[in-house]
Design a protein around this motif. Structure first.
Motif, PDB file in Angstrom:
ATOM      1  N   LEU A   1      -4.362   5.135  -0.735  1.00 19.88           N
ATOM      2  CA  LEU A   1      -4.108   5.589  -2.108  1.00 19.88           C
ATOM      3  C   LEU A   1      -2.629   5.672  -2.421  1.00 19.88           C
ATOM      4  N   THR A   2      -1.840   6.070  -1.407  1.00 21.11           N
ATOM      5  CA  THR A   2      -0.399   6.255  -1.606  1.00 21.11           C
ATOM      6  C   THR A   2       0.360   5.725  -0.397  1.00 21.11           C
ATOM      7  N   HIS A   3       1.665   5.559  -0.546  1.00 19.89           N
ATOM      8  CA  HIS A   3       2.486   4.998   0.529  1.00 19.89           C
ATOM      9  C   HIS A   3       2.513   5.909   1.762  1.00 19.89           C
ATOM     10  N   ASP A   4       2.369   7.225   1.571  1.00 17.08           N
ATOM     11  CA  ASP A   4       2.446   8.130   2.724  1.00 17.08           C
ATOM     12  C   ASP A   4       1.200   8.051   3.608  1.00 17.08           C
ATOM     13  N   GLU A   5       0.176   7.287   3.187  1.00  8.89           N
ATOM     14  CA  GLU A   5      -1.018   7.119   4.003  1.00  8.89           C
ATOM     15  C   GLU A   5      -0.898   5.918   4.941  1.00  8.89           C
ATOM     16  N   LYS A   6       0.294   5.355   5.038  1.00  8.84           N
ATOM     17  CA  LYS A   6       0.546   4.253   5.959  1.00  8.84           C
ATOM     18  C   LYS A   6       1.863   4.481   6.674  1.00  8.84           C
ATOM     19  N   SER A   7       1.857   4.218   8.013  1.00  7.90           N
ATOM     20  CA  SER A   7       3.071   4.369   8.816  1.00  7.90           C
ATOM     21  C   SER A   7       3.266   3.107   9.647  1.00  7.90           C
ATOM     22  N   GLY A   8       4.406   2.449   9.469  1.00  5.84           N
ATOM     23  CA  GLY A   8       4.696   1.223  10.197  1.00  5.84           C
ATOM     24  C   GLY A   8       4.163  -0.001   9.477  1.00  5.84           C
ATOM     25  N   GLY A   9       4.627  -1.177   9.915  1.00  9.28           N
ATOM     26  CA  GLY A   9       4.160  -2.420   9.330  1.00  9.28           C
ATOM     27  C   GLY A   9       4.728  -2.673   7.944  1.00  9.28           C
ATOM     28  N   LYS A  10       4.204  -3.690   7.302  1.00  7.87           N
ATOM     29  CA  LYS A  10       4.673  -4.085   5.972  1.00  7.87           C
ATOM     30  C   LYS A  10       4.191  -3.088   4.921  1.00  7.87           C
ATOM     31  N   GLN A  11       5.055  -2.748   3.984  1.00  8.97           N
ATOM     32  CA  GLN A  11       4.706  -1.783   2.942  1.00  8.97           C
ATOM     33  C   GLN A  11       3.624  -2.343   2.022  1.00  8.97           C
ATOM     34  N   ARG A  12       2.653  -1.489   1.689  1.00 10.64           N
ATOM     35  CA  ARG A  12       1.553  -1.894   0.812  1.00 10.64           C
ATOM     36  C   ARG A  12       2.049  -2.078  -0.621  1.00 10.64           C
ATOM     37  N   GLN A  13       1.507  -3.094  -1.293  1.00 11.72           N
ATOM     38  CA  GLN A  13       1.901  -3.337  -2.680  1.00 11.72           C
ATOM     39  C   GLN A  13       1.320  -2.260  -3.586  1.00 11.72           C
TER      40      GLN A  13
END
Length: 314
Positions: free
Chosen positions: A8-20
């Motif tokens: 849902l938001t950028h803080d729900e992913k750590s590492g790798g390519k940033q989600r669009q």
């Protein structure tokens, strides 16, 4: 509830390519259109990782539970707990509704040989020890039943001890895995895989137990679907449960104690002898063709000898 394969938001992913941003926006809009909102989580936020052991390591919150206001109004105290990922790369979610569990009455369990006991290193030694003790007491022959009873007791004692040890071991390893996954990264990826492999061995034993209880003949040993067999065995238990019964006077009984008494009374009457005469017995058996000859009967009723028993169990 499950894997939405999106954050849902950028803080729900750590590492790798940033989600669009537009991908996340579409996900948020889909939830809004359905009147759904995220139920949150307890424990580790990230539910998936690629398990890489280098700087390409990535973890995301892909799994979640969503609900509408009507559902939340019914289950006001519900929450979602993120559990440790024992085997999969996704962590399982536990939805807790905070409802009082139903009480289930359980009668005395029948003894059944568990296939998983054959995988225990001590199983063969336990059986040997019991039979050796009985052999020194000259328990062969008519004492065969006592040998089987002693073996049953030894297996049940072994099972109880092993189950307690395995349950404790599985709990400890799961707690360790949960702590490791809370700080999951490339630095501890190999350690997490090692603990998961150890947990997999424990789960294989549990899988074997439910396979046997499900009694599905076409199941192949290499496949694993413990959830299916657990449900299958539970369904058999539901079918085998008796909620009410009528006695000989056509009176309905619903309590477990009354049902047990009705069964007890019925079979006591059924197997109670009415002291028939030998003539009555002969009259009943007159139309039954004899299949066992005198020679066969003599062979079946003679005493067992030690060599015969040893040959049978080898």
């Amino acid at each position: 509830m499950g894997d939405f394969n999106e954050v849902l938001t950028h803080d729900e992913k750590s590492g790798g390519k940033q989600r669009q941003e537009r991908q996340m926006m579409r996900f948020r809009e889909a939830l809004d259109d359905g009147g759904l909102f995220d139920l949150g989580w307890r424990g580790d936020k990230y539910t998936w990782s690629n398990k890489h052991g280098d700087d390409t390591f990535t973890k995301e919150r892909l799994d979640r539970a969503v609900a509408n206001l009507k559902w939340k109004g019914i289950f006001k105290e519900a929450w979602v707990e993120v559990l440790a990922a024992r085997c999969s790369d996704h962590k399982p979610l536990l939805l807790c509704l905070n409802q009082e569990p139903a009480r289930v009455w359980r009668g005395k369990r029948l003894f059944r040989y568990e296939t998983k006991w054959s995988l225990e290193d001590d199983c063969e030694e336990v059986i040997k020890r019991v039979w050796q003790v009985r052999a020194t007491e000259k328990a062969f022959g008519r004492g065969l039943q006592r040998l089987l009873e002693s073996s049953k007791g030894a297996l049940m004692q072994l099972s109880k001890m092993v189950e307690n040890d395995r349950r404790r071991d599985l709990k400890d390893k799961t707690e360790l895995l949960k702590k490791l996954q809370e700080d999951e990264g490339w630095h501890n990826s190999e350690e997490i895989k090692k603990v998961q492999a150890e947990i997999g061995v424990c789960l294989e034993m549990e899988d074997l137990k439910w396979r046997q209880r499900a009694k599905v003949d076409w199941y192949k040993l290499g496949d694993r679907n413990t959830q299916f067999f657990h449900s299958y065995a539970n369904q058999r238990r539901k079918k085998n449960s008796i909620k009410q019964i009528y006695d000989g006077q056509n009176v309905r009984h619903t309590s477990h104690t009354q049902i047990e008494l009705v069964f007890n009374s019925y079979f006591q009457d059924l197997f109670t002898s009415s002291l028939p005469s030998s003539e009555d017995i002969d009259e009943c058996l007159r139309g039954v063709e004899s299949c066992v000859t005198a020679e066969m009967n003599s062979s079946l009723t003679k005493q067992f000898i030690r060599m015969e028993i040893e040959a049978a169990i080898k």
